[in-house]
Design an enzyme around this catalytic site. Structure first.
Site, PDB file in Angstrom:
ATOM      1  CB  SER A 178     -12.204  -0.536   5.321  1.00  0.00           C
ATOM      2  OG  SER A 178     -12.786   0.731   5.112  1.00  0.00           O
ATOM      3  CE1 TYR A 184      -8.767   0.561   0.910  1.00  0.00           C
ATOM      4  CE2 TYR A 184     -10.611   1.768   1.851  1.00  0.00           C
ATOM      5  CZ  TYR A 184      -9.414   1.110   2.011  1.00  0.00           C
ATOM      6  OH  TYR A 184      -8.853   0.994   3.260  1.00  0.00           O
TER       7      TYR A 184
HETATM    8  N1  LIG Z   1      -5.910   4.532   7.279  1.00  0.00           N
HETATM    9  C1  LIG Z   1      -7.170   4.229   7.509  1.00  0.00           C
HETATM   10  O1  LIG Z   1      -7.995   5.063   7.935  1.00  0.00           O
HETATM   11  C2  LIG Z   1      -7.640   2.841   7.240  1.00  0.00           C
HETATM   12  C3  LIG Z   1      -8.949   2.523   7.544  1.00  0.00           C
HETATM   13  C4  LIG Z   1      -9.405   1.234   7.316  1.00  0.00           C
HETATM   14  C5  LIG Z   1      -8.548   0.291   6.801  1.00  0.00           C
HETATM   15  N2  LIG Z   1      -7.263   0.622   6.501  1.00  0.00           N
HETATM   16  C6  LIG Z   1      -6.411  -0.442   5.964  1.00  0.00           C
HETATM   17  O2  LIG Z   1      -5.328  -0.643   6.851  1.00  0.00           O
HETATM   18  C7  LIG Z   1      -4.202  -1.159   6.124  1.00  0.00           C
HETATM   19  C8  LIG Z   1      -2.977  -0.300   6.383  1.00  0.00           C
HETATM   20  O3  LIG Z   1      -3.278   0.996   5.933  1.00  0.00           O
HETATM   21  P1  LIG Z   1      -2.412   2.295   6.253  1.00  0.00           P
HETATM   22  O4  LIG Z   1      -3.404   3.390   6.327  1.00  0.00           O
HETATM   23  O5  LIG Z   1      -1.478   2.051   7.380  1.00  0.00           O
HETATM   24  O6  LIG Z   1      -1.647   2.460   4.879  1.00  0.00           O
HETATM   25  P2  LIG Z   1      -0.112   2.730   4.529  1.00  0.00           P
HETATM   26  O7  LIG Z   1      -0.103   3.231   3.141  1.00  0.00           O
HETATM   27  O8  LIG Z   1       0.542   3.567   5.578  1.00  0.00           O
HETATM   28  O9  LIG Z   1       0.506   1.272   4.576  1.00  0.00           O
HETATM   29  C9  LIG Z   1       0.403   0.364   3.545  1.00  0.00           C
HETATM   30  C10 LIG Z   1       1.745  -0.341   3.415  1.00  0.00           C
HETATM   31  O10 LIG Z   1       1.601  -1.357   2.439  1.00  0.00           O
HETATM   32  C11 LIG Z   1       2.761  -1.354   1.623  1.00  0.00           C
HETATM   33  N3  LIG Z   1       2.415  -1.927   0.313  1.00  0.00           N
HETATM   34  C12 LIG Z   1       1.728  -1.342  -0.695  1.00  0.00           C
HETATM   35  N4  LIG Z   1       1.636  -2.177  -1.738  1.00  0.00           N
HETATM   36  C13 LIG Z   1       2.265  -3.316  -1.374  1.00  0.00           C
HETATM   37  C14 LIG Z   1       2.514  -4.549  -2.037  1.00  0.00           C
HETATM   38  N5  LIG Z   1       2.063  -4.785  -3.280  1.00  0.00           N
HETATM   39  N6  LIG Z   1       3.221  -5.488  -1.390  1.00  0.00           N
HETATM   40  C15 LIG Z   1       3.674  -5.272  -0.130  1.00  0.00           C
HETATM   41  N7  LIG Z   1       3.482  -4.120   0.545  1.00  0.00           N
HETATM   42  C16 LIG Z   1       2.771  -3.156  -0.078  1.00  0.00           C
HETATM   43  C17 LIG Z   1       3.159   0.101   1.542  1.00  0.00           C
HETATM   44  O11 LIG Z   1       4.512   0.251   1.165  1.00  0.00           O
HETATM   45  C18 LIG Z   1       2.867   0.575   2.956  1.00  0.00           C
HETATM   46  O12 LIG Z   1       3.999   0.428   3.782  1.00  0.00           O
HETATM   47  C19 LIG Z   1      -4.654  -1.184   4.654  1.00  0.00           C
HETATM   48  O13 LIG Z   1      -5.162  -2.469   4.345  1.00  0.00           O
HETATM   49  C20 LIG Z   1      -5.771  -0.172   4.625  1.00  0.00           C
HETATM   50  O14 LIG Z   1      -6.650  -0.407   3.559  1.00  0.00           O
HETATM   51  C21 LIG Z   1      -6.790   1.870   6.707  1.00  0.00           C
END
Ligand SMILES: NC(=O)c1ccc[n+]([C@@H]2O[C@H](COP(=O)([O-])OP(=O)(O)OC[C@H]3O[C@@H](n4cnc5c(N)ncnc54)[C@H](O)[C@@H]3O)[C@@H](O)[C@H]2O)c1
Length: 277
Positions: free
Chosen positions: A157, A170
């Protein structure tokens, strides 16, 4: 022009990809990208129903996906999922460590100071973002070590480059994910095979259910001051869409990047390059 050659560069035909957190906003899009490029996908998610719906949709579009309910903070649970995947597909070529996210209880606010952030919430965030990626790499990386081939992609991130305000656990966890990406890239290449590559992407700001409360005011639907500040610091002046990640991910998962390992690629609309002036 030899289009056959260029097509092969980004081809995932027959590759078996495990995507943790695969039913989430970003990773569901990555699962579709992999399936479209010819890969088979195992969607691991704690939300089994969402994984089932996504797999059904990919299969209906002519792709190949299976849903697996799995809590990736529990190594036993990951091992059970791995057995199911190996007995179905016989191999694991790609692991995307996508499960991750923040928690409002691990976020400072006017009601919750840094000094009062509960330990359980802090540990939950570190476990989900860092430990689950390490555990998944242990379980699936072992198959890659045996077959002397494989690709691991972590999701870091912007927080890893410089921490953002309010979300200390985080930020620390994602910085550790970037560090672990470099560590594992070296370890796998030196100890097991130079054909095991480990990289990460560092997405900028993508609007998802987990950060919507920080970026948009629920009552008015308008950008919060934080949301506005992010856009002011993003030269492209917009939030990312999951599709913005497709090309970079396809590059890192395919033969197009055979000599690339241990890097963290920002996909951020220029956010990390902008000094603010
Ligand atoms: N959204 C952003 O702007 C952003 C930016 C940088 C990084 N990220 C990273 O990208 C990745 C995806 O993020 P997102 O925004 O799509 O989030 P999201 O919440 O839409 O997706 C996360 C998924 O992980 C699943 N999950 C949660 N805990 C779990 C567990 N213990 N075991 C298995 N599955 C589990 C959830 O059910 C969900 O489907 C994450 O690692 C997040 O930190 C997101």
């Amino acid at each position: 022009m030899d289009t056959h050659y260029t097509n092969k560069l980004f081809d995932l035909n027959g590759q078996m990809a495990v995507v943790t957190g695969g039913a989430g906003v970003i990773c569901a899009s990555l699962c579709r990208t992999i399936a479209t490029a010819g890969g088979k996908v195992a969607i691991l998610d704690i939300n089994r129903q969402a994984a089932e719906e996504l797999a059904a949709s990919i299969n209906q579009s002519g792709g190949e996906a299976i849903p697996i309910g799995c809590d990736v903070s529990d190594k036993e649970n990951i091992a059970v999922a791995a057995q199911q995947i190996i007995s179905t597909f016989g191999t694991v070529d790609i692991l995307i460590n996508g499960a991750g996210g923040n928690n409002s209880q691990a976020t400072t606010s006017t009601d919750l100071s840094f000094f009062d952030l509960p330990e359980t919430a802090l540990k939950w965030v570190i476990d989900l973002n860092l430990i689950s990626a390490i555990l998944s790499a242990q379980v699936f990386g072992k198959f890659m070590a045996l077959q002397k081939k494989g690709i691991i992609l972590n999701i870091s991130s912007m927080n890893a480059l410089r921490p953002l305000t309010r979300i200390p656990a985080y930020s620390a966890a994602k910085a550790a994910v970037s560090n672990f990406t470099q560590w594992l890239a070296v370890h796998m290449a030196q100890e097991y095979s130079p054909e095991i590559r480990v990289n990460a992407i560092a997405p900028g700001f993508f609007l998802t259910d987990q950060n919507r409360y920080l970026l948009f005011d629920e009552a008015t639907g308008k950008l919060t001051a934080r949301g506005q500040m992010i856009l002011d610091h993003t030269p492209m002046e917009r939030f990312g869409t999951p599709e913005d990640l497709a090309g970079t991910v396809l590059w890192l998962l395919s033969p197009a990047s055979t000599f690339v390992s241990g890097i963290v690629v920002p996909v951020d609309g220029g956010f990390s390059a902008f000094s603010g002036v």
